[in-house]
Design a protein around this motif. Structure first.
Motif: not given
Length: 857
Positions: A93-111
């Motif tokens: 439940k830690r805020p996303l901003q507090s992570f060292d790396i944030v990795g997104f999965s890009l599977l679909y352009e409409l995301n």
């Protein structure tokens, strides 16, 4: 924080973060914290096994903790924004901003708008150029990175290709960079750029000509590298997936994920060479897992998850070299008739017509008929040659006929309109083919149901059709609705993708960096969850394009010069451009290119035939398995036996109160399978476990005692059952007792039900309660899903309400057939509470063990 939010959530289990097989590491015990972000809802993201793979790999490293983040539902998003609460991970439940790396999965352009929204919810600037070292590094991977340019300015780094090894190497580079106490962001980016498959967008600069009118699909000149040693990014390839680990303890999601089954990747890549298919080009070469490896993974994963369904996955499952051998082994119980395969069904995706051998057909007869899919794509043999589909009309008809004969009743058909060289004859061919298939009959003379789906062809990067035009919105609408009108016949269901969605997807699929301002503008106007019909708003998108001076009508374009640069030319998929050009010319001549697995090398350029090459496995002798009895059929004979019946009491408290009844049932049933408790199954082709539960509790209500009952094939000590289940069930669900049941009758809850209610904010007004006592009737009007209203007199159902103090209440209810109410509905009516006042109230169901307890002082 989360406890304050969940009462107001429609689907609270999405945010609990306590699913089976999750990994939680202590804060401060690791050197690197990574969040794996899937920019769509929980039910979609948890079904993607790419996230599961990365989650398993990263968390196997002692110095790394990986946690998951999904796009929040609209209700939670509103709460987060109203309270200025940052988006958080599920595990800690830690805020996303507090992570060292944030990795997104890009599977679909409409995301893409969801990515911007997630960054906004996390208080992270959108553009990489606006983020300093106080923010996490934002990276991405997935098929959309093969044309990264429309979102390149958002990311610090992007992974092109297979990410299993690269994500660990990037992590180790980050740890080294951090330990060196270097504050330079560019230093880490330079370190990452040395890795195969890692693209650093800021190390390249696009060039446009002066008269392009800012159109993202016109006027692009080149993309220029800043460093002479870093001019192209070649995709990362796992040479042999059989030697790489695959999650054997995948997370078992709550709720209703779109794929609620064990998903096993049996192969990666496809060399069929369909000229419209990006996945078939970018995931080359074909690399299979051996039957033995798949069996081992499946056996362990079933034991660790408790799933009853297996899905065999690849881009073309039917092309797996030994599909018949694999299915027969799975049906035979895997290694040594392993009991974990008992009552486990295998579901198959589409099977190509030209792979349906007699031995495979005999096995498919025994596979659960979940739905049969075939993708002719085009209406005529000529156009299928153009796109290199390699299926004739006769093969399609024979395949569907075989499917009917094997027991399938529903056939899904996929077509595209707007394919290159398409004519009126090709459109008519779709109608003719559907009608021919509709005229077929199954073994009992039944006619099939056909689900026909039509979408608009979208040219994609790194395919032979990347130079082709996409038809415009009006033309697409005309073709689709023409087909829809003609195919309005009984037994045919027609579905289509909105051409506006296809138009937008096409723009992003071949766009460049000039689209990023459009994306941000569209998000600020309210665009999000564009892949969902209920949220997609094309008018807002048009406003965003107009605001950024981009002509959306110019999507219908084609590149006329193969020598001109494309926005994605610096991304090397391994497939040579000359091969794609040759395939373009073969398409125009309707010439077929053979699958290299079945003939000579097609010269696509992916393989070096040393490290990177096709990995295929020889077939095994399956004769002993073809006629063997599979686990599903074995269960029928076992179910004839008289079972041992047990009566189980359990409690559900704390965060577990946010699990729905169906979720609770799934959790307990899978725990039973994981702990190897031998439940008796019913008869029939789809045997069901002999287990039943008392009346379901609504989401949000806790209970100290509820019951379920099951029947076992053998006697097990009740204390052993209790210990086994309690060692496996998630926190909040506890088995109170287990005893063998000697009577045949089912325990039915007919006695009054007692609830304790605690309010932390609202006061239970004694005056309101006295008014209720004095009323002859107190009518509650309930409306069902069909809009039908029903009056319920609460005075008939409420045996007792006792005010313990201003914040605590005791309630005793009786339930009659067809007349059931929730405690929350009663106190809302009696005390005139609002919905927001009702939701945080804690409701605990407690047992009424003695009649005397009904009259508590």
């Amino acid at each position: 924080m989360i406890q304050d939010i969940l009462p107001f959530c429609e689907k609270p289990s999405r945010y609990l973060g306590c699913e089976t097989n999750i990994i939680k590491k202590k804060s401060g015990s690791v050197k690197l914290n990574i969040s794996l972000v899937f920019p769509d809802l929980y039910e979609i993201g948890t079904s993607h096994f790419g996230i599961q793979i990365l989650y398993s790999i990263l968390n196997s490293h002692n110095d790394i903790a990986a946690e998951r983040v999904f796009y929040p539902g609209a209700d939670i998003e509103d709460i987060l924004r109203a309270g200025n609460i940052p988006l958080f991970s599920l595990e800690s439940k830690r805020p996303l901003q507090s992570f060292d790396i944030v990795g997104f999965s890009l599977l679909y352009e409409l995301n893409y708008t969801n990515i911007i929204s997630i960054l906004d919810l996390s208080h992270i600037p959108f553009l990489a150029s606006e983020r300093d070292n106080t923010y996490p590094f934002i990276i991405a991977g997935g098929p959309c990175t093969f044309n990264p340019e429309p979102v390149a300015d958002i990311f610090d780094a992007m992974v092109i290709g297979d990410g299993e090894n690269i994500i660990l190497e990037m992590s180790e580079k980050w740890i080294s960079w951090k330990q060196a106490k270097t504050n330079s962001k560019s230093t880490l980016l330079e370190m990452w750029s040395e890795l195969p498959g890692v693209y650093i967008p800021s190390f390249f600069k696009p060039v446009y000509n002066g008269d392009c009118n800012n159109n993202p699909l016109d006027g692009f000149t080149d993309i220029v590298p800043i460093y002479s040693h870093y001019t192209k990014v070649k995709k990362a390839v796992l040479p042999d997936i059989d030697k790489n680990s695959f999650p054997e303890s995948p997370i078992v999601p709550f709720g209703k994920p779109v794929h609620d089954r064990l998903r096993i990747e049996i192969a990666r890549g496809c060399s069929r060479g369909c000229r419209f298919c990006q996945a078939g080009m970018i995931y080359r070469p074909v690399r299979e897992r051996s039957v033995d490896t798949i069996l081992t993974i499946t056996e362990n994963a079933i034991k660790n998850t408790g799933y009853n369904d297996i899905s065999l996955l690849s881009l073309s499952t039917g092309d797996y070299s030994d599909l018949a051998g694999l299915i027969s082994q799975l049906m035979g119980g895997g290694h040594g008739n392993n009991s974990c395969f008992n009552h486990t069904a295998i579901s198959l995706p589409s099977i190509r017509a030209d792979v349906l051998t007699p031995e495979l057909m005999s096995l498919i007869k025994r596979v659960r008929k979940t739905g049969f899919t075939i993708a002719p794509e085009a209406g005529t043999d000529r156009l299928r040659k153009v796109i290199n589909k390699g299926l004739t009309e006769k093969e399609i008809i024979d395949t569907v006929q075989n499917a009917f004969n094997l027991g399938w009743k529903v056939i899904k058909l996929y077509f595209m309109v707007g394919l290159p060289t398409e004519t009126e004859e090709d459109l008519t061919g779709i109608v003719d083919l559907v009608k021919k298939l509709k005229s077929l009959k199954g073994s009992k003379g039944r006619k099939p149901t056909l689900n026909v789906s039509v979408t608009t062809f979208i040219p994609k990067a790194h395919t032979p059709f990347q130079w082709m035009a996409q038809i415009g919105f009006e033309e697409s609408m005309a073709k689709i609705f023409r087909l829809k009108k003609i195919l309005e016949i009984p037994g045919v269901q027609f579905k289509w993708q909105d051409p506006k969605v296809s138009l937008l997807e096409g723009i992003w699929a071949r766009g460049d960096r000039r689209l990023t301002p459009v994306l941000i503008s569209a998000y600020k106007k309210g665009c999000k969850l564009d892949g969902w019909r209920d949220y997609f708003n094309f008018d807002l998108w048009k406003e965003a394009f107009q605001e950024e001076n981009v002509d959306i009508t110019r999507v219908n374009f084609k590149y006329n010069d193969f020598d001109n640069s494309l926005p994605w030319d610096h991304i090397d998929s391994g497939v040579k451009k000359s091969f794609l050009v040759n395939e373009w010319h073969h398409a125009l001549k309707s010439e077929f290119t053979e699958d290299c697995r079945n003939g000579s090398c097609s010269g696509c350029g992916v393989c070096d035939f040393k490290e990177i090459k096709p990995v295929l496995f020889n077939k095994i002798n399956i004769q002993s398995f073809v006629n063997a009895t599979d686990p599903l059929q074995l269960s029928t004979s076992n179910s004839q036996q008289t079972g041992f019946k047990y009566f189980i009491s359990f409690s559900k408290q704390g965060m577990a109160k946010y699990l729905s009844h169906l979720e609770l049932v799934n959790i307990i049933m899978r725990a039973i399978k994981r702990t190897d408790i031998p439940v008796q199954f019913s008869n029939g082709f789809h045997p069901k476990p002999k287990i039943s539960f008392d009346d379901p509790l609504p989401v949000g209500i806790e209970t100290l005692e509820d019951f379920f009952y099951f029947e076992l094939t053998e006697y097990i000590n009740p204390e052993t059952i209790e210990k086994k289940l309690n060692s496996d069930l998630p926190e909040g669900i506890l088995i109170n007792s287990c005893r063998q049941k000697v009577h045949q009758s089912k325990h039915i809850q007919t006695s009054p039900v007692r609830y304790l209610l605690h309010s932390s904010n609202c006061i239970f007004d004694e005056t309101c309660l006295n008014i209720f006592f004095l009323q002859e009737k107190c009518i509650l009007i309930k409306t069902n899903k069909k809009g039908q209203k029903k009056e319920i007199d609460l005075k008939k159902l409420v045996l007792k309400i006792e005010l313990l103090d201003s914040y605590n209440l005791l309630m005793l209810l009786i339930f009659e057939s067809g007349l059931s109410v929730r405690p929350s509905e009663i106190i809302k009516t009696v005390f005139s509470f609002s919905d927001n006042e009702i939701k945080p109230i804690r409701i605990l169901k407690v047992p009424v063990k003695k009649k005397a307890e009904m009259n508590l002082a």
